[in-house]
Design a protein around this motif. Structure first.
Motif, PDB file in Angstrom:
ATOM      1  N   ALA A 182       1.886   9.959  -0.286  1.00  0.00           N
ATOM      2  CA  ALA A 182       1.116   9.796   0.694  1.00  0.00           C
ATOM      3  C   ALA A 182       0.895  11.159   1.578  1.00  0.00           C
ATOM      4  CB  ALA A 182       1.687   8.777   1.586  1.00  0.00           C
ATOM      5  N   GLU A 209       5.139   0.752  -0.443  1.00  0.00           N
ATOM      6  CA  GLU A 209       4.864   2.375   0.264  1.00  0.00           C
ATOM      7  C   GLU A 209       3.328   2.608  -0.174  1.00  0.00           C
ATOM      8  OE1 GLU A 209       9.231   3.959   0.243  1.00  0.00           O
ATOM      9  OE2 GLU A 209       8.012   4.799  -0.905  1.00  0.00           O
ATOM     10  N   GLY A 213       0.333   3.105   2.136  1.00  0.00           N
ATOM     11  CA  GLY A 213      -0.273   4.420   2.332  1.00  0.00           C
ATOM     12  C   GLY A 213      -1.806   4.280   2.079  1.00  0.00           C
TER      13      GLY A 213
END
Ligand SMILES: Nc1nc2c(ncn2[C@@H]2O[C@H](COP(=O)(O)OP(=O)(O)OP(=O)(O)O)[C@@H](O)[C@H]2O)c(=O)[nH]1
Ligand SMILES: [Mg+2]
Length: 320
Positions: A182, A209, A213
């Motif tokens: 990210a 995650e 992101g």
């Protein structure tokens, strides 16, 4: 060294699938041989067919293992496959990527597969220059798909994204890779994410995650929005490969339907032409006035006699 090269014959043999002719052509373009122009001209009418898939990610994330699995899957569909393993950190070409060789071993004797390792450090123009030419060779040689593996360091993953129709970014759990991706702007270049090594702890978190992101990323690209899927895989065990093949295929269909494929390929060609033109300009500037033009101007700029813009104009004027 004045070894005679019969370019049309070489191209004809490459097109009939002769591995040695393919290898020789790639060497010619890689070494910027004097035959480069002839080779480029002979290849051009036979290019534009291959689908180009880039795979990138941190060292050791499983790119080569995954590439090998993709080769197996594509061969099952009776497609011809080219593999370019580009190491942006190595000045050595050919046999340098030993690990890759080992992981690709099972395909070494398959006549429907061409595998080539390339170094890009020490090359004029690096990845931007030699790789597209090698790609053209594999394309003309009848590869339906060309897979380009590059270690994600610095600019290299961005460059590979420029070359590929579809860019696959691999991450692994427990390396903070999801968050790093990210941060590093990788969200922008990935068309498909693979969370590889999903046999390890933390795979779910990495998937989360990444998805998080992706949902936050303001995609500033013009045009229609593609939402990169996140595929879980265990490349070492051949798990998740079909999902990845499907994801690549979906992206391809999306590109074609929106007319994006053509745009990407035009952008790729533009970058290629620009790289060649700039390289030629640089070399012509280097040759000006017996190679002294720039030095002479530089002395005058250094002492304040001439400003750098006027000096640059002077240099460009000298090329006419
Ligand atoms: N546990 C586990 N190990 C894997 C998996 N995929 C690959 N590996 C292992 O990870 C190591 C690195 O794999 P490679 O395929 O060489 O990784 P790479 O990204 O090509 O590495 P570089 O080219 O050196 O950057 C090898 O020992 C693989 O066997 C996986 O899904 N799970
Ligand atoms: Mg590798």
């Amino acid at each position: 060294m004045s070894r005679v090269v019969d370019v049309p014959d070489l191209v004809a043999r490459a097109r009939s699938g002769e591995p040695r002719a393919v290898a020789r052509l790639i060497s010619l373009v890689e070494d910027a041989s004097p035959h480069l122009r002839d080779v480029a001209a002979a290849l051009a009418p036979h290019t534009g067919r291959a689908r180009v898939v880039g795979l990138t990610g941190s060292p050791g994330v499983g790119k080569s293992t995954m590439t090998s699995q993709l080769v197996t899957a594509l061969r099952r569909k009776e497609l011809r496959v080219g593999v370019l393993a580009v190491d942006p950190t190595s000045p050595f070409s050919g046999g340098a990527l030993l690990g890759d060789r080992v992981r690709m071993q099972e395909h070494a004797t398959d006549p429907g597969v061409f595998i080539r390792s390339m170094a890009s450090r020490g090359h004029l123009g690096g990845l931007a220059w030699a790789t597209p030419q090698a790609l053209r060779v594999l394309d003309a040689a009848g590869c339906d798909v060309v897979l380009i593996e590059t270690v994600g360091v610095g600019q290299s993953e961005v460059e590979v994204a420029g070359l590929a129709d579809t860019t696959v970014v691999l991450v692994a759990p427990g390396m903070g890779d999801g968050i790093q991706a990210a941060k590093a702007g990788i969200l922008e270049i990935a068309d498909v994410f693979v969370v590889n090594k999903a046999d390890r702890d933390g795979a779910d978190q990495t998937v989360r995650e990444l998805k998080h992101g992706l949902s936050l990323a303001r995609r500033e690209r013009q045009g229609p929005i593609w939402r990169p899927p996140v595929v879980r895989a265990v490349a070492a065990r051949g798990e998740g490969i079909e999902d990845l093949v499907d994801a690549i295929h979906s992206h391809r269909t999306w590109l074609v339907d929106r007319g994006e494929l053509e745009l990407r390929r035009q952008a790729r060609a533009a970058a290629e032409v620009e790289a060649i033109a700039l390289q030629q300009l640089r070399s012509r500037i280097g040759d000006l006035r017996g190679g002294t033009a720039l030095d002479q101007l530089a002395k005058r700029v250094a002492t304040g006699e001439v400003d750098p813009y006027a000096a640059a104009d002077d240099l460009i004027e000298g090329l006419r």
